[in-house]
Design an enzyme around this catalytic site. Sequence first.
Site, PDB file in Angstrom:
ATOM      1  N   ASN A 181       7.370  -1.808   1.401  1.00  9.56           N
ATOM      2  CA  ASN A 181       7.616  -0.370   1.278  1.00  9.56           C
ATOM      3  C   ASN A 181       7.147   0.275   2.576  1.00  9.56           C
ATOM      4  O   ASN A 181       5.955   0.455   2.793  1.00  9.56           O
ATOM      5  CB  ASN A 181       6.838   0.169   0.064  1.00  9.56           C
ATOM      6  CG  ASN A 181       6.872   1.682  -0.025  1.00  9.56           C
ATOM      7  OD1 ASN A 181       7.671   2.331   0.661  1.00  9.56           O
ATOM      8  ND2 ASN A 181       6.027   2.254  -0.861  1.00  9.56           N
ATOM      9  N   TRP A 182       8.099   0.602   3.406  1.00  6.85           N
ATOM     10  CA  TRP A 182       7.751   1.135   4.738  1.00  6.85           C
ATOM     11  C   TRP A 182       7.326   2.604   4.694  1.00  6.85           C
ATOM     12  O   TRP A 182       6.902   3.143   5.706  1.00  6.85           O
ATOM     13  CB  TRP A 182       8.938   0.965   5.709  1.00  6.85           C
ATOM     14  CG  TRP A 182       9.295  -0.459   5.990  1.00  6.85           C
ATOM     15  CD1 TRP A 182       8.728  -1.583   5.437  1.00  6.85           C
ATOM     16  CD2 TRP A 182      10.283  -0.930   6.905  1.00  6.85           C
ATOM     17  NE1 TRP A 182       9.315  -2.710   5.956  1.00  6.85           N
ATOM     18  CE2 TRP A 182      10.274  -2.330   6.860  1.00  6.85           C
ATOM     19  CE3 TRP A 182      11.184  -0.290   7.754  1.00  6.85           C
ATOM     20  CZ2 TRP A 182      11.137  -3.112   7.635  1.00  6.85           C
ATOM     21  CZ3 TRP A 182      12.044  -1.058   8.527  1.00  6.85           C
ATOM     22  CH2 TRP A 182      12.012  -2.460   8.468  1.00  6.85           C
ATOM     23  N   LYS A 183       7.503   3.224   3.547  1.00  6.96           N
ATOM     24  CA  LYS A 183       7.157   4.646   3.379  1.00  6.96           C
ATOM     25  C   LYS A 183       7.825   5.482   4.486  1.00  6.96           C
ATOM     26  O   LYS A 183       8.912   5.130   4.926  1.00  6.96           O
ATOM     27  CB  LYS A 183       5.635   4.823   3.340  1.00  6.96           C
ATOM     28  CG  LYS A 183       4.986   3.887   2.308  1.00  6.96           C
ATOM     29  CD  LYS A 183       3.556   4.195   1.990  1.00  6.96           C
ATOM     30  CE  LYS A 183       3.048   3.217   0.954  1.00  6.96           C
ATOM     31  NZ  LYS A 183       1.683   3.494   0.515  1.00  6.96           N
ATOM     32  N   HIS A 190       6.909   5.886  -7.383  1.00  5.37           N
ATOM     33  CA  HIS A 190       5.734   5.539  -6.581  1.00  5.37           C
ATOM     34  C   HIS A 190       4.674   6.627  -6.761  1.00  5.37           C
ATOM     35  O   HIS A 190       5.016   7.806  -6.908  1.00  5.37           O
ATOM     36  CB  HIS A 190       6.129   5.401  -5.102  1.00  5.37           C
ATOM     37  CG  HIS A 190       5.025   4.817  -4.283  1.00  5.37           C
ATOM     38  ND1 HIS A 190       3.970   5.571  -3.838  1.00  5.37           N
ATOM     39  CD2 HIS A 190       4.801   3.549  -3.862  1.00  5.37           C
ATOM     40  CE1 HIS A 190       3.133   4.780  -3.166  1.00  5.37           C
ATOM     41  NE2 HIS A 190       3.614   3.548  -3.171  1.00  5.37           N
ATOM     42  N   GLU A 201       2.875   8.127  -4.756  1.00 12.23           N
ATOM     43  CA  GLU A 201       2.972   9.225  -3.780  1.00 12.23           C
ATOM     44  C   GLU A 201       4.044  10.228  -4.201  1.00 12.23           C
ATOM     45  O   GLU A 201       3.907  11.429  -3.979  1.00 12.23           O
ATOM     46  CB  GLU A 201       3.244   8.644  -2.378  1.00 12.23           C
ATOM     47  CG  GLU A 201       1.996   7.946  -1.829  1.00 12.23           C
ATOM     48  CD  GLU A 201       2.254   6.791  -0.897  1.00 12.23           C
ATOM     49  OE1 GLU A 201       3.382   6.645  -0.386  1.00 12.23           O
ATOM     50  OE2 GLU A 201       1.310   6.009  -0.675  1.00 12.23           O
ATOM     51  N   GLU A 228       0.329  -0.644  -9.306  1.00 12.81           N
ATOM     52  CA  GLU A 228      -0.340  -0.221  -8.077  1.00 12.81           C
ATOM     53  C   GLU A 228      -1.463   0.762  -8.395  1.00 12.81           C
ATOM     54  O   GLU A 228      -1.208   1.974  -8.546  1.00 12.81           O
ATOM     55  CB  GLU A 228       0.655   0.471  -7.143  1.00 12.81           C
ATOM     56  CG  GLU A 228       1.800  -0.401  -6.703  1.00 12.81           C
ATOM     57  CD  GLU A 228       2.386   0.100  -5.392  1.00 12.81           C
ATOM     58  OE1 GLU A 228       2.417  -0.673  -4.434  1.00 12.81           O
ATOM     59  OE2 GLU A 228       2.774   1.277  -5.328  1.00 12.81           O
ATOM     60  N   GLY A 240      -3.417   1.897   0.358  1.00 15.56           N
ATOM     61  CA  GLY A 240      -3.742   2.380   1.699  1.00 15.56           C
ATOM     62  C   GLY A 240      -5.238   2.485   1.992  1.00 15.56           C
ATOM     63  O   GLY A 240      -5.631   3.058   2.999  1.00 15.56           O
ATOM     64  N   SER A 266      -3.031  -2.411  -0.923  1.00 15.18           N
ATOM     65  CA  SER A 266      -3.795  -3.131   0.103  1.00 15.18           C
ATOM     66  C   SER A 266      -3.591  -4.649   0.074  1.00 15.18           C
ATOM     67  O   SER A 266      -4.521  -5.410   0.348  1.00 15.18           O
ATOM     68  CB  SER A 266      -5.280  -2.775   0.011  1.00 15.18           C
ATOM     69  OG  SER A 266      -5.469  -1.399   0.306  1.00 15.18           O
ATOM     70  N   GLY A 292       2.679  -2.077   1.322  1.00 12.56           N
ATOM     71  CA  GLY A 292       2.871  -0.885   2.142  1.00 12.56           C
ATOM     72  C   GLY A 292       2.522  -1.171   3.590  1.00 12.56           C
ATOM     73  O   GLY A 292       3.286  -1.789   4.331  1.00 12.56           O
ATOM     74  N   GLY A 293       1.347  -0.739   4.003  1.00 13.11           N
ATOM     75  CA  GLY A 293       0.914  -0.834   5.400  1.00 13.11           C
ATOM     76  C   GLY A 293       1.177  -2.180   6.057  1.00 13.11           C
ATOM     77  O   GLY A 293       1.692  -2.236   7.189  1.00 13.11           O
TER      78      GLY A 293
HETATM   79  P1  PGA Z   1      -0.506  -0.379   0.790  1.00 15.92           P
HETATM   80  O1  PGA Z   1       0.599   0.422  -0.063  1.00 15.92           O
HETATM   81  O2  PGA Z   1      -0.077  -1.827   0.811  1.00 15.92           O
HETATM   82  O3  PGA Z   1      -0.479   0.259   2.140  1.00 15.92           O
HETATM   83  O4  PGA Z   1      -1.799  -0.208   0.075  1.00 15.92           O
HETATM   84  C1  PGA Z   1       1.215  -0.141  -1.175  1.00 15.92           C
HETATM   85  C2  PGA Z   1       2.231   0.819  -1.746  1.00 15.92           C
HETATM   86  O5  PGA Z   1       1.976   2.034  -1.739  1.00 15.92           O
HETATM   87  O6  PGA Z   1       3.307   0.402  -2.207  1.00 15.92           O
END
Ligand code: PGA
Length: 257
Positions: free
Chosen positions: A9-11, A94, A96, A166, A172, A213, A234-235
């Site tokens: 997930n590149w956001k 998600h 967010e 999640e 993050g 993470s 994500g990251g």
């Molecule tokens: P993260 O994000 O790996 O940066 O913690 C995961 C996500 O939000 O899907």
Amino acid sequence: MRIPILAGNWKMNKTAAEAVALVNTMKDELLAVKSVERVLCPPFLAVPDVSHLVAGTEIKVGAQDLYWEKSGAFTGEVAPNMVAEFCQYVIIGHSERREYFSETDACVNKKIKAALAVGLIPIVCVGESLSLRQEGRTESWIIGQVKAALDGLTAEQVAGLVIAYEPIWAIGTGLAATADEAERVCGQVVRKTIADVCGDAVAQAIRVQYGGSVKASNALELMGKPDIDGALVGGASLNASEFVSIVKSSAQAKGLS
Ligand code: PGA
């Protein structure tokens, strides 16, 4: 056996040009790990280029959201069939989106139905905040989110979904859930809720990812757990060698080549 699914997930990161460069850096190594499903979820404007770049390969593309209406006066939104033109997957709900864009369980349910109607596979995100966790409400919160997401779906539709557990406190932050904690929620809460609603066969078929993470250094341990069928990353998915390493570790953890 459930095929593990590793999704990046590149956001809101990477322009179309940057996305193409990132895919080019990791494409060959990702293609070499054939035993797990590999999905890239760039921002909307990079989706067409990424999709063309991986067309005809086993790498799949996902969007990070969609709108439930088919077309019309919804400025700024992207319709399900527009997503389906380029993507096989779509991330829905998600944390967010729920937090910063006020998405409710009802909205998430409508988006899941709209995605399924055009043949997209939803990756449905659920997860508790730190305060819910501290209050000991993780279980009831996740059960509520899962039941609301599945409302009105057939058992067959549920079996084809991907659920991403999640925990918000792990996203993050660099502080992933322990493998035992993640396994407990993925198995005894998410999968068990699905068994209660749709029966054991569906619960055994559905894939449940862990996210929060995930990185190269913890992927092997997390993915070694039987109820965790992959990760939403994500990251670490923005770094080619990290993401490739997570994909390889997942295959290794599941005893796949
Ligand atoms: P993260 O994000 O790996 O940066 O913690 C995961 C996500 O939000 O899907």
